[in-house]
Design a protein around this motif. Structure first.
Motif, mmCIF file in Angstrom:
data_model
loop_
_atom_site.group_PDB
_atom_site.id
_atom_site.type_symbol
_atom_site.label_atom_id
_atom_site.label_comp_id
_atom_site.label_asym_id
_atom_site.label_seq_id
_atom_site.Cartn_x
_atom_site.Cartn_y
_atom_site.Cartn_z
ATOM 1 N N LEU A 24 0.836 -1.210 0.000
ATOM 2 C CA LEU A 24 0.000 0.000 0.000
ATOM 3 C C LEU A 24 0.869 1.257 0.000
ATOM 4 C CD1 LEU A 24 -2.869 -1.169 2.382
ATOM 5 C CD2 LEU A 24 -3.058 -0.678 -0.062
ATOM 6 N N GLY A 25 1.841 1.268 -0.880
ATOM 7 C CA GLY A 25 2.638 2.485 -1.073
ATOM 8 C C GLY A 25 1.862 3.434 -1.973
ATOM 9 N N ASP A 26 2.573 4.266 -2.706
ATOM 10 C CA ASP A 26 1.909 5.326 -3.485
ATOM 11 C C ASP A 26 0.908 4.763 -4.494
ATOM 12 O OD1 ASP A 26 3.361 7.214 -2.161
ATOM 13 O OD2 ASP A 26 4.966 7.286 -3.655
ATOM 14 N N GLY A 44 -6.345 -4.908 1.746
ATOM 15 C CA GLY A 44 -4.956 -4.679 1.367
ATOM 16 C C GLY A 44 -4.029 -4.870 2.542
ATOM 17 N N CYS A 45 -2.748 -4.905 2.239
ATOM 18 C CA CYS A 45 -1.758 -5.002 3.318
ATOM 19 C C CYS A 45 -0.485 -4.296 2.875
ATOM 20 C CB CYS A 45 -1.430 -6.454 3.648
ATOM 21 S SG CYS A 45 -0.473 -7.258 2.334
ATOM 22 N N ASP A 46 0.290 -3.917 3.854
ATOM 23 C CA ASP A 46 1.656 -3.480 3.566
ATOM 24 C C ASP A 46 2.567 -4.445 4.331
ATOM 25 O OD1 ASP A 46 2.688 -0.936 1.989
ATOM 26 O OD2 ASP A 46 4.118 -1.380 3.584
ATOM 27 N N GLY A 137 2.653 8.644 -12.648
ATOM 28 C CA GLY A 137 2.956 8.583 -11.221
ATOM 29 C C GLY A 137 1.701 8.759 -10.380
ATOM 30 N N PRO A 138 1.850 8.617 -9.057
ATOM 31 C CA PRO A 138 0.689 8.657 -8.167
ATOM 32 C C PRO A 138 0.092 10.052 -8.000
ATOM 33 C CG PRO A 138 2.740 8.445 -6.915
ATOM 34 C CD PRO A 138 3.114 8.335 -8.355
ATOM 35 N N LYS A 139 0.816 11.083 -8.423
ATOM 36 C CA LYS A 139 0.333 12.444 -8.140
ATOM 37 C C LYS A 139 -0.430 13.067 -9.299
ATOM 38 C CE LYS A 139 4.396 13.164 -5.269
ATOM 39 N NZ LYS A 139 5.778 13.360 -5.683
ATOM 40 N N SER A 233 11.980 13.768 -6.937
ATOM 41 C CA SER A 233 11.092 13.830 -5.770
ATOM 42 C C SER A 233 10.389 12.490 -5.534
ATOM 43 C CB SER A 233 10.041 14.930 -5.964
ATOM 44 O OG SER A 233 9.093 14.519 -6.937
ATOM 45 N N ASN A 234 10.532 11.585 -6.468
ATOM 46 C CA ASN A 234 9.887 10.273 -6.347
ATOM 47 C C ASN A 234 10.845 9.311 -5.620
ATOM 48 O OD1 ASN A 234 7.894 8.291 -6.873
ATOM 49 N ND2 ASN A 234 7.682 8.932 -8.996
ATOM 50 N N LYS A 235 10.453 8.029 -5.541
ATOM 51 C CA LYS A 235 11.319 7.066 -4.844
ATOM 52 C C LYS A 235 12.333 6.460 -5.803
ATOM 53 C CE LYS A 235 7.874 5.974 -1.499
ATOM 54 N NZ LYS A 235 6.520 5.489 -1.476
HETATM 55 N N1 NDP Z 1 5.503 5.583 -8.360
HETATM 56 C C1 NDP Z 1 5.258 5.560 -9.651
HETATM 57 O O1 NDP Z 1 5.309 6.591 -10.326
HETATM 58 C C2 NDP Z 1 4.884 4.266 -10.309
HETATM 59 C C3 NDP Z 1 5.323 3.058 -9.788
HETATM 60 N N2 NDP Z 1 5.018 1.894 -10.427
HETATM 61 C C4 NDP Z 1 5.467 0.608 -9.902
HETATM 62 O O2 NDP Z 1 4.523 0.207 -8.913
HETATM 63 C C5 NDP Z 1 5.151 -0.495 -7.843
HETATM 64 C C6 NDP Z 1 4.858 0.248 -6.549
HETATM 65 O O3 NDP Z 1 5.410 1.550 -6.643
HETATM 66 P P1 NDP Z 1 5.125 2.660 -5.555
HETATM 67 O O4 NDP Z 1 3.770 2.488 -4.990
HETATM 68 O O5 NDP Z 1 5.518 3.950 -6.142
HETATM 69 O O6 NDP Z 1 6.230 2.245 -4.461
HETATM 70 P P2 NDP Z 1 6.111 2.298 -2.883
HETATM 71 O O7 NDP Z 1 7.482 2.088 -2.321
HETATM 72 O O8 NDP Z 1 5.406 3.553 -2.491
HETATM 73 O O9 NDP Z 1 5.158 1.055 -2.542
HETATM 74 C C7 NDP Z 1 5.567 -0.275 -2.377
HETATM 75 C C8 NDP Z 1 5.019 -0.731 -1.052
HETATM 76 O O10 NDP Z 1 5.120 -2.142 -0.905
HETATM 77 C C9 NDP Z 1 5.503 -2.391 0.450
HETATM 78 N N3 NDP Z 1 6.024 -3.723 0.638
HETATM 79 C C10 NDP Z 1 7.299 -4.173 0.586
HETATM 80 N N4 NDP Z 1 7.348 -5.486 0.909
HETATM 81 C C11 NDP Z 1 6.073 -5.872 1.169
HETATM 82 C C12 NDP Z 1 5.470 -7.090 1.577
HETATM 83 N N5 NDP Z 1 6.196 -8.210 1.785
HETATM 84 N N6 NDP Z 1 4.130 -7.122 1.758
HETATM 85 C C13 NDP Z 1 3.381 -6.018 1.584
HETATM 86 N N7 NDP Z 1 3.893 -4.825 1.228
HETATM 87 C C14 NDP Z 1 5.225 -4.751 1.010
HETATM 88 C C15 NDP Z 1 6.536 -1.301 0.684
HETATM 89 O O11 NDP Z 1 6.891 -1.175 2.029
HETATM 90 P P3 NDP Z 1 8.394 -0.597 2.368
HETATM 91 O O12 NDP Z 1 8.509 0.724 1.690
HETATM 92 O O13 NDP Z 1 8.388 -0.498 3.824
HETATM 93 O O14 NDP Z 1 9.365 -1.597 1.807
HETATM 94 C C16 NDP Z 1 5.786 -0.105 0.121
HETATM 95 O O15 NDP Z 1 4.882 0.458 1.045
HETATM 96 C C17 NDP Z 1 6.644 -0.531 -8.180
HETATM 97 O O16 NDP Z 1 6.976 -1.754 -8.754
HETATM 98 C C18 NDP Z 1 6.805 0.618 -9.171
HETATM 99 O O17 NDP Z 1 7.879 0.402 -10.047
HETATM 100 C C19 NDP Z 1 4.208 1.866 -11.543
HETATM 101 C C20 NDP Z 1 3.713 3.033 -12.047
HETATM 102 C C21 NDP Z 1 4.050 4.319 -11.503
#
Ligand code: NDP
Ligand code: ENO
Length: 447
Positions: A24-26, A44-46, A137-139, A233-235
């Motif tokens: 549940l990241g961005d 969902g879960c993180d 991106g998410p924004k 500014s992104n990850k």
């Molecule tokens: N951001 C963007 O612009 C875009 C990203 N993407 C892709 O989407 C995916 C997600 O990106 P984004 O949301 O930005 O990244 P984030 O880092 O915001 O989200 C990923 C999330 O997954 C969590 N996570 C890690 N391990 C586990 C686990 N075992 N179980 C549950 N959750 C877990 C992370 O926690 P923790 O951080 O603590 O490890 C984090 O909260 C990536 O593969 C990215 O490449 C696709 C399109 C656009």
């Protein structure tokens, strides 16, 4: 036009299906929020060790937080892995065996062959794979942006269910195989990011905030700064994952560094005619059909997206090494970027818009060649840019995540104070270019 996904059909699915999101990241949060707001049951879960914090963080949202991916997988009819690309196999290996019988599984990672290989390796044989990739991106608003759907081995009925689900995002559905997707995104995203990452590192290494420097005034410079800051500014893992996990991306980034080096060598050798003929050959190949009445962007439009407090002045001559190098790379790789516009990200469209403007506005390319050869005030910047492009190309082709992270985060720190402002201005710029692309598409002038 009536939606191809009728309300009744969506309502019926909503009453029987559960959507699960792991990570549940961005992006995971964006999907969880939008799906649940549209009436879907979402769980969902993180990371499990952050369960209590995650519950508190999303306490006001209308989706349910579960302890880990096993709980999500057991009850969900569609499971989306929205996690770091580098860890996809590890995480699918962990939760994949808990996939509900007959469920559909997909992912949001930016490179699809490794993601689908992980699913195929680990998931039970009754699971079907239908994957997604939002090309933004998410924004930014999801409306009108491309959303890639990859029906790897799903039934027609299941694919219809996924299309009904994602219809609430109001994105533009693009249907590809994993292979096609990875090939296109290597051409578009990976090399675009390499250019803007190199600009950021070059500015950091010469210790310059470009928005306070009179040398960088004008619309094209605004676009360079806004996009570069947006990326930083992104990850870091989003960009690292995208280029390091995609083998097609390596060749593109290496070519970009090679083009940069070769063009810079011509510049310092004062080989004006050689530079001109090389760039015109590339121009004829890449911008063959483009007329100067029909540009995606122009300097006047871009003038207003300034981060600078200096009053908008006219465009300044510049060697635009980052832009001439991309056109030279496209030519050398046999890429016509317009072929990929249906599957492009906002940043790619802006990059294409500014290079198109430079190459197709009468007189501008000649002015740029003149500045490159005769005006020495950009030499130091161009040298740093060349070094940065070479460095990113080594990091990416060696697949070194740690070095990638270090280089990215150091530059991120340098630009941190300006991110909030750059994000607001960048969003406006993205909206403007999306409208221009739509107009051109409507008029049938884009492939
Ligand atoms: N951001 C963007 O612009 C875009 C990203 N993407 C892709 O989407 C995916 C997600 O990106 P984004 O949301 O930005 O990244 P984030 O880092 O915001 O989200 C990923 C999330 O997954 C969590 N996570 C890690 N391990 C586990 C686990 N075992 N179980 C549950 N959750 C877990 C992370 O926690 P923790 O951080 O603590 O490890 C984090 O909260 C990536 O593969 C990215 O490449 C696709 C399109 C656009
Ligand atoms: O527009 C871009 O290139 C971005 O920077 C946002 C982004 C990052 C990763 C993706 O997989 C898709 C979009």
């Amino acid at each position: 036009m009536a939606s191809p996904f009728p309300e009744d059909e969506i309502k019926a699915l909503q009453s029987s299906k559960t959507i699960g999101i792991i990570g549940l990241g961005d992006m995971g949060y964006l999907y969880a929020r939008r799906f649940s707001e549209a009436g879907w049951k979402v769980v969902g879960c993180d990371r499990e060790d952050l369960f209590e914090q995650t519950k508190a963080k999303f306490a006001n949202d209308s989706f349910e937080i579960l302890k880990n991916g096993h709980y999500v997988s057991r009850i969900s009819d569609y499971i989306i892995y929205s996690v770091e690309a580098e860890n996809i196999l590890k995480i699918v290996t962990l939760y994949g065996p808990s996939t509900k019988y007959g469920a559909i599984v997909g992912g949001q990672t930016s490179c699809k062959e490794p993601e689908i290989a992980a699913f195929e390796k680990v998931l039970p044989s009754d699971a079907q794979i239908i994957s997604l990739h939002s090309l933004h991106g998410p924004k930014v608003s999801t409306t009108g942006q491309p959303l890639v759907l990859i029906n790897h081995n799903g039934s027609e009925e299941n694919f219809r269910f996924i299309e009904c689900l994602v219809s609430c995002l109001k994105s533009k559905h693009v249907y590809l195989t994993a292979k096609e997707h990875d090939r296109i995104t290597a051409d578009t995203q990976a090399v675009t990011h390499a250019a803007f990452l190199s600009m950021g590192v070059a500015w950091r290494n010469i210790n310059i905030n470009p928005w306070v420097t009179p040398r960088w005034i004008g619309g094209l410079e605004n676009a360079k700064m806004n996009i570069s800051l947006r990326i930083f500014s992104n990850k870091w893992h989003v960009y690292a994952g995208l280029s390091l996990t995609n083998p097609s991306a390596h060749g593109q980034v290496v070519q970009y560094a090679r083009s940069t080096t070769e063009l810079f060598t011509l510049i310092i050798g004062k080989k004006k005619e050689e530079l001109r003929s090389r760039l015109y050959k590339a121009k004829d190949y890449v911008f063959n059909n483009i007329s100067d009445h029909d540009l995606l962007l122009d300097d006047d439009i871009l003038q207003k997206f300034s981060l600078s407090k200096i009053p908008p002045g006219g465009r300044q001559p510049n060697s635009h090494l980052s832009l001439i190098a991309i056109v030279d790379s496209w030519f050398n790789l046999g890429i016509v970027p317009y072929d990929h516009i249906i599957c492009s990200t906002p940043l790619f469209r802006i990059f294409l818009g500014v290079t198109e403007y430079l190459f197709c506005t009468p007189g501008l390319l000649d002015e740029c060649i003149e500045a490159a050869i005769e005006d020495h005030s950009f030499r130091h910047d161009d040298l740093e840019f060349t070094i940065a492009a070479r460095n990113w190309s080594s990091i990416i082709s060696f697949g070194n995540y740690e070095l990638y992270r270090r280089e990215f985060e150091q530059t991120q720190k340098f630009f941190q104070p300006k991110f909030a402002e750059a994000n607001v201005i960048g969003n406006e710029m993205i909206t403007t270019i999306l409208e221009r692309v739509k107009e051109r598409e409507k008029a049938g002038r884009l492939h």
